[in-house]
Each structure stands twice: as C-alpha cells, then as structure tokens.
Design an enzyme around this catalytic site. Structure first.
Site, PDB file in Angstrom:
ATOM      1  N   GLY A 192     -25.407 -88.975 -12.248  1.00 52.99           N
ATOM      2  CA  GLY A 192     -26.244 -87.771 -12.185  1.00 52.99           C
ATOM      3  C   GLY A 192     -25.791 -86.890 -11.036  1.00 52.99           C
ATOM      4  O   GLY A 192     -25.986 -87.219  -9.864  1.00 52.99           O
ATOM      5  N   ARG A 220     -20.973 -79.135 -15.474  1.00 50.55           N
ATOM      6  CA  ARG A 220     -21.509 -79.372 -14.128  1.00 50.55           C
ATOM      7  C   ARG A 220     -20.432 -80.013 -13.238  1.00 50.55           C
ATOM      8  O   ARG A 220     -20.256 -79.627 -12.089  1.00 50.55           O
ATOM      9  CB  ARG A 220     -22.735 -80.278 -14.212  1.00 50.55           C
ATOM     10  CG  ARG A 220     -23.737 -79.932 -13.147  1.00 50.55           C
ATOM     11  CD  ARG A 220     -25.107 -80.466 -13.428  1.00 50.55           C
ATOM     12  NE  ARG A 220     -26.074 -79.669 -12.665  1.00 50.55           N
ATOM     13  CZ  ARG A 220     -27.349 -79.973 -12.565  1.00 50.55           C
ATOM     14  NH1 ARG A 220     -27.835 -81.010 -13.183  1.00 50.55           N
ATOM     15  NH2 ARG A 220     -28.171 -79.218 -11.838  1.00 50.55           N
ATOM     16  N   VAL A 262     -30.549 -89.630 -12.235  1.00 51.52           N
ATOM     17  CA  VAL A 262     -30.654 -88.752 -13.410  1.00 51.52           C
ATOM     18  C   VAL A 262     -32.033 -88.089 -13.443  1.00 51.52           C
ATOM     19  O   VAL A 262     -32.938 -88.470 -12.694  1.00 51.52           O
ATOM     20  CB  VAL A 262     -30.404 -89.549 -14.714  1.00 51.52           C
ATOM     21  CG1 VAL A 262     -29.011 -90.160 -14.702  1.00 51.52           C
ATOM     22  CG2 VAL A 262     -31.449 -90.641 -14.884  1.00 51.52           C
ATOM     23  N   PRO A 265     -37.788 -85.811 -16.442  1.00 53.39           N
ATOM     24  CA  PRO A 265     -38.771 -84.746 -16.696  1.00 53.39           C
ATOM     25  C   PRO A 265     -40.058 -85.280 -17.319  1.00 53.39           C
ATOM     26  O   PRO A 265     -40.109 -86.448 -17.733  1.00 53.39           O
ATOM     27  CB  PRO A 265     -38.035 -83.844 -17.709  1.00 53.39           C
ATOM     28  CG  PRO A 265     -37.061 -84.745 -18.390  1.00 53.39           C
ATOM     29  CD  PRO A 265     -36.670 -85.779 -17.387  1.00 53.39           C
ATOM     30  N   THR A 266     -41.061 -84.430 -17.388  1.00 54.71           N
ATOM     31  CA  THR A 266     -42.304 -84.824 -18.063  1.00 54.71           C
ATOM     32  C   THR A 266     -42.023 -84.917 -19.564  1.00 54.71           C
ATOM     33  O   THR A 266     -41.333 -84.055 -20.129  1.00 54.71           O
ATOM     34  CB  THR A 266     -43.401 -83.768 -17.788  1.00 54.71           C
ATOM     35  OG1 THR A 266     -43.519 -83.625 -16.378  1.00 54.71           O
ATOM     36  CG2 THR A 266     -44.735 -84.192 -18.365  1.00 54.71           C
ATOM     37  N   SER A 269     -33.724 -91.756  -8.758  1.00 54.62           N
ATOM     38  CA  SER A 269     -34.646 -90.846  -9.459  1.00 54.62           C
ATOM     39  C   SER A 269     -36.084 -91.190  -9.102  1.00 54.62           C
ATOM     40  O   SER A 269     -36.386 -92.336  -8.760  1.00 54.62           O
ATOM     41  CB  SER A 269     -34.496 -91.006 -10.979  1.00 54.62           C
ATOM     42  OG  SER A 269     -33.200 -90.706 -11.403  1.00 54.62           O
ATOM     43  N   CYS A 302     -40.445 -80.983  -9.114  1.00 55.26           N
ATOM     44  CA  CYS A 302     -41.022 -82.292  -8.757  1.00 55.26           C
ATOM     45  C   CYS A 302     -42.539 -82.361  -8.664  1.00 55.26           C
ATOM     46  O   CYS A 302     -43.136 -83.286  -9.217  1.00 55.26           O
ATOM     47  CB  CYS A 302     -40.430 -82.752  -7.433  1.00 55.26           C
ATOM     48  SG  CYS A 302     -38.672 -83.088  -7.559  1.00 55.26           S
ATOM     49  N   LYS A 308     -44.637 -82.495 -11.957  1.00 54.02           N
ATOM     50  CA  LYS A 308     -44.203 -83.662 -12.755  1.00 54.02           C
ATOM     51  C   LYS A 308     -44.653 -84.973 -12.098  1.00 54.02           C
ATOM     52  O   LYS A 308     -45.158 -85.874 -12.765  1.00 54.02           O
ATOM     53  CB  LYS A 308     -42.690 -83.572 -12.902  1.00 54.02           C
ATOM     54  CG  LYS A 308     -41.931 -84.864 -12.943  1.00 54.02           C
ATOM     55  CD  LYS A 308     -40.459 -84.607 -13.164  1.00 54.02           C
ATOM     56  CE  LYS A 308     -39.587 -84.778 -11.946  1.00 54.02           C
ATOM     57  NZ  LYS A 308     -39.516 -86.124 -11.401  1.00 54.02           N
TER      58      LYS A 308
HETATM   59  P1  NAI Z   1     -30.943 -82.635 -12.332  1.00 55.27           P
HETATM   60  O1  NAI Z   1     -31.417 -82.332 -13.707  1.00 55.27           O
HETATM   61  O2  NAI Z   1     -30.476 -81.536 -11.440  1.00 55.27           O
HETATM   62  O3  NAI Z   1     -29.734 -83.688 -12.415  1.00 55.27           O
HETATM   63  C1  NAI Z   1     -29.709 -84.819 -13.220  1.00 55.27           C
HETATM   64  C2  NAI Z   1     -28.298 -84.972 -13.796  1.00 55.27           C
HETATM   65  O4  NAI Z   1     -28.219 -86.238 -14.460  1.00 55.27           O
HETATM   66  C3  NAI Z   1     -27.953 -83.923 -14.852  1.00 55.27           C
HETATM   67  O5  NAI Z   1     -26.787 -83.212 -14.447  1.00 55.27           O
HETATM   68  C4  NAI Z   1     -27.682 -84.750 -16.137  1.00 55.27           C
HETATM   69  O6  NAI Z   1     -26.627 -84.243 -16.927  1.00 55.27           O
HETATM   70  C5  NAI Z   1     -27.330 -86.097 -15.563  1.00 55.27           C
HETATM   71  N1  NAI Z   1     -27.527 -87.226 -16.482  1.00 55.27           N
HETATM   72  C6  NAI Z   1     -28.627 -87.496 -17.241  1.00 55.27           C
HETATM   73  N2  NAI Z   1     -28.430 -88.643 -17.920  1.00 55.27           N
HETATM   74  C7  NAI Z   1     -27.201 -89.114 -17.589  1.00 55.27           C
HETATM   75  C8  NAI Z   1     -26.442 -90.262 -17.963  1.00 55.27           C
HETATM   76  N3  NAI Z   1     -26.954 -91.174 -18.779  1.00 55.27           N
HETATM   77  N4  NAI Z   1     -25.210 -90.410 -17.440  1.00 55.27           N
HETATM   78  C9  NAI Z   1     -24.690 -89.495 -16.587  1.00 55.27           C
HETATM   79  N5  NAI Z   1     -25.374 -88.389 -16.192  1.00 55.27           N
HETATM   80  C10 NAI Z   1     -26.614 -88.200 -16.687  1.00 55.27           C
HETATM   81  O7  NAI Z   1     -32.115 -83.451 -11.635  1.00 55.27           O
HETATM   82  P2  NAI Z   1     -32.445 -83.570 -10.062  1.00 55.27           P
HETATM   83  O8  NAI Z   1     -33.248 -82.415  -9.602  1.00 55.27           O
HETATM   84  O9  NAI Z   1     -31.208 -83.951  -9.332  1.00 55.27           O
HETATM   85  O10 NAI Z   1     -33.427 -84.815 -10.078  1.00 55.27           O
HETATM   86  C11 NAI Z   1     -32.969 -86.139 -10.285  1.00 55.27           C
HETATM   87  C12 NAI Z   1     -34.086 -87.091  -9.928  1.00 55.27           C
HETATM   88  O11 NAI Z   1     -34.375 -86.983  -8.527  1.00 55.27           O
HETATM   89  C13 NAI Z   1     -35.391 -86.841 -10.654  1.00 55.27           C
HETATM   90  O12 NAI Z   1     -36.005 -88.066 -10.937  1.00 55.27           O
HETATM   91  C14 NAI Z   1     -36.212 -86.082  -9.627  1.00 55.27           C
HETATM   92  O13 NAI Z   1     -37.577 -86.266  -9.813  1.00 55.27           O
HETATM   93  C15 NAI Z   1     -35.755 -86.714  -8.335  1.00 55.27           C
HETATM   94  N6  NAI Z   1     -35.909 -85.873  -7.152  1.00 55.27           N
HETATM   95  C16 NAI Z   1     -35.617 -84.536  -7.218  1.00 55.27           C
HETATM   96  C17 NAI Z   1     -35.730 -83.748  -6.080  1.00 55.27           C
HETATM   97  C18 NAI Z   1     -35.410 -82.292  -6.146  1.00 55.27           C
HETATM   98  O14 NAI Z   1     -35.727 -81.613  -5.174  1.00 55.27           O
HETATM   99  N7  NAI Z   1     -34.808 -81.786  -7.192  1.00 55.27           N
HETATM  100  C19 NAI Z   1     -36.144 -84.316  -4.784  1.00 55.27           C
HETATM  101  C20 NAI Z   1     -36.365 -85.732  -4.823  1.00 55.27           C
HETATM  102  C21 NAI Z   1     -36.259 -86.459  -5.980  1.00 55.27           C
END
Ligand code: NAI
Length: 472
Positions: free
Chosen positions: A11, A41, A89, A92-93, A130, A276, A279
């Site tokens: 991710g 990406r 990864v 989402p909700t 995550s 976040c 969700k």
């Molecule tokens: P994001 O959507 O920006 O990135 C997730 C990435 O994972 C995407 O690029 C997607 O293509 C990839 N992905 C999904 N399934 C995959 C797989 N099977 N193999 C390889 N790649 C895969 O999400 P974000 O914002 O980075 O959030 C990730 C997690 O971190 C979530 O659970 C979120 O709740 C948590 N989080 C997010 C914060 C934020 O500020 N955005 C802060 C703290 C935690």
C-alpha cells in the site's frame, strides 16, 4: 529473531508512502520496498511529481530513492524478500452488505494477507498498519496460520499510524509515541522487539509503547474518536456562541488554558473532514453495536451527527444571509482540500457545501492551491449518474487563483485554512473591489480578522461569532 534487514510495505498511499520512506531515511541498513497494485501510483512515486503533497516528503524520498528505498508493483517479489511486512492498505467504510455505511471494509486487508500467505517462502513478521476494527489481527492470523508450516512461521503485530496529513513527515520524525501491540507469547514479544528496534533507530525508547494486540488496535480508533469529539464539542459550542454573543475563539482559549484540557484541537470550523475521523468513529459505533452496547454506540455516533449538522448549519446561514436565495448567485469557494497543507480531498467539508450550493442553483467558483481540476470534478460528480461530469462543469468554474474565483462573486466562502487565504497574505482589498456589492464573506475556519475586513466594506460572517459579540 535477528534484526530486520528487509521491509516490504503493501500500500503506497498517504500512510504507507511517508511512513516507510521515513524508515528508509532513518535506517540505511534496512532495504525498504513499497509496493502497490496501482501502477500509476507507483509510477508517480518513481517520478519527479510524487502522488501526494506533504511538506518535507520530497526531500526524504529523494534522499533515499534508489539507495535503500524502492517503489514497485512487484508485490510478490517484495513479500518474498522481506523479513517484516507492513499492511498499509485502505480500509474504507463498507458501501454495501452487512454493516454498510458503518463497518470497515476489510477486503483489501484480507486480500493483502492472503497474498502474503500464498507467496511467502520464509517466516515473516506481518504488521497491521491500516486502521482496523478491534480483533482484526485475529482474522489475519487465521489466514496466515492456515498457511504456516514447520519452516514458515508468521508473527502478527499491530502498529497503528498516528500521523496527521499535512504534518506527516514531522509527525513521523518526532512522534509523540509509537504503539506496537503483540500477542503476549514469547514469539509475539520477540517480534514486537524486532519492530521496536527498527523505530529505535530514531525514536526514544520511552516513546515506544508496547501493549497487547487488542489494546493497540482499539487505541487507534479511540484516539481518532476523541480527537473528532473535541472538534464536534467546540463546533456545538460555536452554535451557542452565535446565538448568545459569546465568541468561540475566546471560549476555546479560556477552556484550553486549563491544563487538563489543553489548547490543541479546539478550533471551531465548518466541520472535520479527511478519510479517517468519520470512518473510524463509525467503525467504533459498529463495534459497539456488535458488542450489544447501544448506549456506547449512540454516544460516539453523536460526534458524526454534530459534524453533519455543522456543515448544514453553515450552508443555511449563507443562504439566509444572502437574502434567502443563492439561485444564480456566484459563490467563490476558497479551499477544497479537507485541511491545509494536503491535496487530499477525501470527506472534505467543501464537497458537501458545494453540492448543497449546486442544489440551490448557485454558480460556484473554486480555487485550491493543491487540488487539481480533475479531482474536484470527480469529487463533485455522483457515481453512476449519466453525464454527471458535464453537469458539474456547468455549475462549477475551477480557478487558478483566489482573485479569479472572487471576480464578480456575491460571496466568498473560506473553507480550507490555507495560509495564503490569511488577511496578511491575500489582498482582500483587491478581492473586495472585484466583487458584487454587498460583498459577503463567510469564514468557516476562523481565519481572517473580521473587524479589519468589515472596515474595507465586507459583510463578514464568522463561525461561532456574531457581529454584535461583546455588545450589550
Ligand atoms: P490510500 O488509499 O491512500 O492507500 C492505500 C493503497 O493501498 C492504495 O494505493 C491501494 O492501491 C493499495 N492497495 C489496496 N489493496 C492492495 C493490495 N492487496 N496489494 C497492494 N496494494 C494494495 O490509504 P491511506 O490514506 O494510506 O490509508 C491506509 C490505512 O491507514 C487506512 O486503514 C487508514 O485508515 C489508515 N490511516 C490513514 C491516515 C491518513 O491520514 N490517511 C492516518 C493514519 C492511519
């Protein structure tokens, strides 16, 4: 367990990218490979224009990319090579099925975990990065253990991420704390120590907290729910301020000076956004319902309800002030990202507000320094509706400066707190000159000095304040 030498992060998003780039930056002896199923990406991470905007990120990536930091679509290869794998990864909700609208969709976590189980040829520490519902590690363990053999053993850790977008690099370099949860077995504790040693390259020992797996998972949901609760609390007070003549900035300051409360996160606003808060609270609500704790669920749900109320209240106030109609009026929206210093628009309050303005047949001009046209059109379009993008483009003008957006506008609405919208940076006299009169300004972020702008001629309306504040 010997020291970790090779890390894979599944991710390459807002969390995986910055987090693992900082690990590579601080641990030159560890090879870090960040993988993603999205080739565009990964290509962006390998290019001059990184896929996300985050102050300081570019310097960190450029310092280590090609040395001990790699971005790749070869998920299987990186899994096989790694001693330790972060699962970072999206969660989402859920949009449909059981728990739709509340529960976290764990399909991506499950698919990444299954991939690890399928392709691993040696033992791994698998780290849940995550944000997930409490006890997700149990499901991951079930998948991994079904595939473990005498030679291949999987340890699972929870290491939630507390970075905030906009300050991610600073937060990662100087974290308040790093939290690592593990099963309290000898193997679990050894794995916990191996990850603690990675962070130990730059984080003080006393800032690395070790707990059991379930405390770690729940702490992340709890922290986000409490942070969002502070915003909803101060926003609830802002409504009382507007009705009484109290000033929400003064109230927040007076409360924040109490050392038990502290001064952070007490800024009234048009409502919280971001991927976040909503969700994760809904996730906590769902968890409480599943545990048959309806009062607990209702308690946390109110934080989200208050946030929706605040956005609607702001729109209603705008319409009322503009003589009860905004049909065909031009509204300049300054800011589209969910907060300053990020290009992220997920759950941004701007989306709700602008959709409401369009619903009322207003003409909307939008300017944001870090969000591009394509993203804005996509966010405002309704999925599955024919010609939706053309419909959006009919009502919306996307501008390249605040001045262009405000030209001939009936009202300017400050939605994101970008520094460049402050009254010492933006030329508000120029904005005023270009607007229809009366020139209305709605400050949804407590960003400008209202008396100063009133002197210029603006009719200023600020969340949590009335023009009569302080008068008898
Ligand atoms: P994001 O959507 O920006 O990135 C997730 C990435 O994972 C995407 O690029 C997607 O293509 C990839 N992905 C999904 N399934 C995959 C797989 N099977 N193999 C390889 N790649 C895969 O999400 P974000 O914002 O980075 O959030 C990730 C997690 O971190 C979530 O659970 C979120 O709740 C948590 N989080 C997010 C914060 C934020 O500020 N955005 C802060 C703290 C935690």
């Amino acid at each position: 367990m010997t020291a970790v030498k090779s890390i894979c992060c599944i991710g390459a998003g807002y969390v995986g990218g910055p987090t693992c780039a900082v690990i590579a930056y601080k641990c030159h002896d560890i090879k870090v490979t960040i993988v993603d199923v999205n080739p565009a990406r990964i290509a962006a991470w390998n290019s001059d224009k990184l896929p996300i905007y985050e102050p300081g990120l570019e310097d960190v990536v450029l310092a280590r990319r090609g040395k001990n930091l790699f971005f790749s679509t070869n998920v299987d290869g990186a899994i096989q090579e790694a001693d330790l794998i972060f699962v970072s990864v999206n969660t989402p909700t859920k949009k449909s099925g059981m728990g739709a609208g509340r529960a976290a969709d764990l399909a991506y976590v499950e698919s990444a975990t299954r991939r690890i189980a399928q392709v691993a040829t040696s033992s791994k520490i698998v780290v849940e990065k995550s944000t997930v519902p409490c006890r997700t590690a149990q499901s991951m363990r079930t998948i991994l253990e079904a595939n473990s053999t005498d030679k291949i053993h999987f340890d699972i850790l929870s290491n939630p991420e507390f970075l905030a977008e906009g300050t991610a690099i600073d937060d990662l370099l100087k974290p308040d704390r790093v939290l690592i949860g593990a099963l309290q077995t000898p193997e679990g504790i050894r794995a916990q120590q191996a990850l603690a040693d990675v962070y130990g390259h730059w984080v003080a020992k006393e800032s690395i907290l070790t707990t059991n797996l379930w405390s770690s998972e729940l702490s992340k949901l709890a922290a986000n729910a409490m942070l969002a609760q502070r915003i909803s609390s101060v926003n609830a007070l802002s409504a009382i301020c507007e009705a009484t003549g109290a000033d929400v900035d003064e109230v927040a300051y007076a409360c924040g000076r109490d050392s038990r409360l502290g001064s952070k996160f007490l800024k009234a606003s048009v409502g919280f956004g971001g991927s976040c808060f909503q969700k994760d609270i809904l996730n906590l609500v769902y968890l409480s319902e599943q545990l048959n704790l309806p009062e607990v669920a209702a308690y946390w749900h109110q934080v989200v309800i208050m946030n929706e109320y605040q956005k609607k209240r702001f729109v209603r106030n705008i319409i009322k002030t503009l003589f009860n109609t905004i049909t065909n009026k031009k509204i300049a929206v300054l800011g589209f990202a969910f907060k300053k210093d990020t290009g992220d628009t997920r759950e941004s309050a701007a989306i709700t507000l602008i959709k409401d303005f369009i619903q009322e047949s207003a003409r909307v001009a939008i300017y944001d320094p870090k969000v591009d046209r394509q993203q804005i059109v996509m966010d405002l379009s309704e999925p599955g509706v024919v010609d939706t993008q053309q419909q959006v483009e009919k009502h919306v003008q996307i501008c390249s400066s605040a001045y262009e957006a405000a030209k001939d506008a009936d009202a300017v609405v400050l939605v994101t707190e970008w520094d460049e919208f402050r009254d010492d940076q933006l030329d508000y006299a120029k904005i005023y000159d270009g607007m229809h009169k009366p020139a209305f300004l709605f400050d949804g972020r407590l960003l400008v000095n209202a008396p100063k702008l009133r002197k210029m001629g603006f009719k200023v309306n600020v969340i949590g304040k009335t023009e009569l504040a302080g008068k008898a």
